[in-house]
Design an enzyme around this catalytic site. Structure first.
Site, PDB file in Angstrom:
ATOM      1  N   ARG A 288       0.823  -1.218   0.000  1.00  0.00           N
ATOM      2  CA  ARG A 288       0.000   0.000   0.000  1.00  0.00           C
ATOM      3  C   ARG A 288       0.855   1.265   0.000  1.00  0.00           C
ATOM      4  NH1 ARG A 288      -2.658  -2.963   4.358  1.00  0.00           N
ATOM      5  NH2 ARG A 288      -4.084  -4.418   3.369  1.00  0.00           N
ATOM      6  N   VAL A 289       2.184   1.087   0.043  1.00  0.00           N
ATOM      7  CA  VAL A 289       3.082   2.242   0.038  1.00  0.00           C
ATOM      8  C   VAL A 289       3.994   2.191  -1.173  1.00  0.00           C
ATOM      9  CG1 VAL A 289       4.998   3.358   1.252  1.00  0.00           C
ATOM     10  CG2 VAL A 289       3.080   2.435   2.548  1.00  0.00           C
TER      11      VAL A 289
END
Length: 502
Positions: free
Chosen positions: A366-367
């Site tokens: 998610r990063v």
């Protein structure tokens, strides 16, 4: 006969009375009412604090875990057999701390910071409490620097940034520890300190990890914190907190740290055992109600600090073991919701020889995109789609013989993608090598290379990157600028290379 001077005696007594200071020391003392399995219930410690160190006879220490009306529940941090019912227990007024410092690099220690590698004592003067509040939101900065794993499929599809928490999840014997160890090996020369926390592992497994890191010259910048399967539950419970406390010492000095928790499933089971012995009410799967908080307060300590605090970071790679691939079980879903993505390892792929056995569909970061180099981001754009469509088509293609040209082409590209993303154990590669081979793949330069020749093609390319002046120039540009060189130059070189190879 000497005369007694009463006034002198009187003044002397008065002086002594004036000089007298009341020096009464009070100690909070209790006695053990029940003990066993690394737990002690103590009566009489009405001023004890949560997480306070307690001193038992025979120099055995304990830590306050439960504060109840009549008794205090404590976990024992030593040989529980030395503690008996009726023993006197003293409060120390200190919260549990572990020693930290540069002296720990290259060593194997237990959760109390004591060496267990037979290389002598560790002289460290710095200590930090194991339970601290995680760094606040305003003290953090966004994750924007990649942590290169040296594993093609990860750096391309599930990139990890410094300060991120990326879960490694899968059944036993699918290569979870191998991914973590390879990532540690790949940090050589990248100014990243690595901490490997072994929770409930066999001592032979920890020994193998130590020998592997030593062989690849990675112990110089690594620490191993081990609470093996033979240790009592309290030591397994403390291990990850000790590890992250050591990591925070380096982070607050502005350094980057990678910490691996192997694995948090065993950590949760140890905490469940401890909690049930302390008579905490059981909930789902007999875990206590605060088992989510157990891991959230641990993983929230991973962070990337802002520049005012030095810009250091802790990147966490927690490992969770699933049963028959069930990621919807209690502990896996808890940790998935705390982390910034997961790397899912599939048993079927592992036994088919696809290693690392990463399921690109269920794995996500998610990063990562924000912390991925521009060069790798550009060459890996279509990889996930290529793999997903190949896996989808593969299941249909085995039932039908008549396939149209476009389907055959997609299947062919998918096979090549899958083959190129395979990687041998402990054979990590540099960012520029990853970029070059993935450029070849996504720009069609491998379409006319036989699948069985792909491994040799890759090996030959890496050799040329160290010997051919044109390839060395391209690699230097990628390494220094982190972006792709001009497309014309890349295409020209690879056209010539494919001709030479064929």
């Amino acid at each position: 006969m000497a005369t007694i001077n009463l006034s002198e005696i009187s003044s002397s007594i008065k002086e002594q009375i004036k000089a007298y200071k009341e020096d009464i020391q009070t100690e909070n003392v209790g006695h053990v009412v029940q003990t066993g399995d690394g737990i002690a219930l103590v009566h009489g410690l009405n001023k004890a604090m949560s997480s306070e160190l307690l001193l038992f006879p025979n120099d055995v220490y304990g830590m306050v875990q439960n504060l109840e009306e009549n008794v205090v529940g404590a976990i024992l941090l030593g040989e529980g057999s030395k503690v008996k019912e009726g023993d006197l227990v003293k409060c120390t007024g200190r919260i549990l701390e572990v020693p930290v410092g540069d002296e720990f690099l290259g060593r194997v220690v237990n959760p109390l910071g004591q060496p267990i590698d037979g290389l002598g004592p560790i002289s460290s003067t710095n200590r930090r409490p194991i339970e601290v509040k995680a760094t606040g939101v305003m003290d953090r900065s966004s994750v924007d620097t990649p942590l290169q794993t040296g594993i093609k499929v990860l750096d391309a599809l599930v990139p990890i940034g410094r300060g991120q928490r990326e879960l490694i999840i899968g059944d036993r014997q699918t290569g979870k520890t191998s991914i973590a160890v390879d990532t540690i090996i790949n940090q050589k020369g990248k100014d990243v300190i690595c901490i490997y926390v072994a929770i409930g592992q066999k001592e032979s497994t920890v020994s193998n990890v130590y020998e592997t890191l030593k062989e690849y010259d990675a112990m110089k910048y690594s620490i191993i914190v081990s609470a093996s399967a033979s240790n009592p539950a309290p030591m397994l419970y403390l291990a990850p907190y000790s590890g992250v406390t050591m990591a925070e010492y380096f982070m607050f000095q502005g350094k980057d740290v990678l910490i691996v928790y192997d694995d948090l499933s065993k950590h949760a089971v140890a905490y469940r055992e401890m909690s049930l012995l302390l008579h905490r009410p059981p909930g789902r799967e007999a875990f206590p109600g605060d088992v989510f908080y157990l891991h959230s307060r641990l993983l929230e300590r991973a962070a990337k600090l802002n520049k005012e605090l030095g810009g250091g970071s802790i990147t966490a790679l927690p490992i969770i073991e699933t049963q028959a691939g069930d990621i919807s079980a209690y502990i896996p879903t808890n940790v998935i919701s705390i982390t910034d993505g997961q790397i899912f390892l599939q048993t079927d792929y592992f036994y088919k020889g696809i290693r690392p056995a990463i399921n690109a569909g269920l794995s996500v970061s998610r990063v990562g995109g924000a912390a991925q180099t521009k060069a790798i981001k550009k060459v890996s754009g279509t990889l996930r789609l290529d793999l997903a469509s190949y896996r989808e088509l593969e299941s249909f293609a085995q039932f039908g013989s008549d396939l149209d040209a476009s389907t055959k082409q997609r299947l062919d590209r998918g096979r090549r993608t899958q083959e190129i993303l395979k990687q041998n154990l402990h054979k990590t590669i540099s960012m520029e090598e990853e970029t070059m081979i993935l450029y070849c793949l996504t720009h069609g330069f491998l379409d006319n290379v036989k699948i069985e020749d792909l491994a040799r093609f890759e090996e030959q390319l890496y050799i040329e990157m160290k010997s051919n002046s044109e390839a060395m120039e391209l690699a230097k540009t990628i390494r220094e600028t982190k972006v792709l060189p001009e497309t014309e130059k890349m295409d020209q070189y690879f056209e010539q290379f494919v001709k030479r190879f064929n």
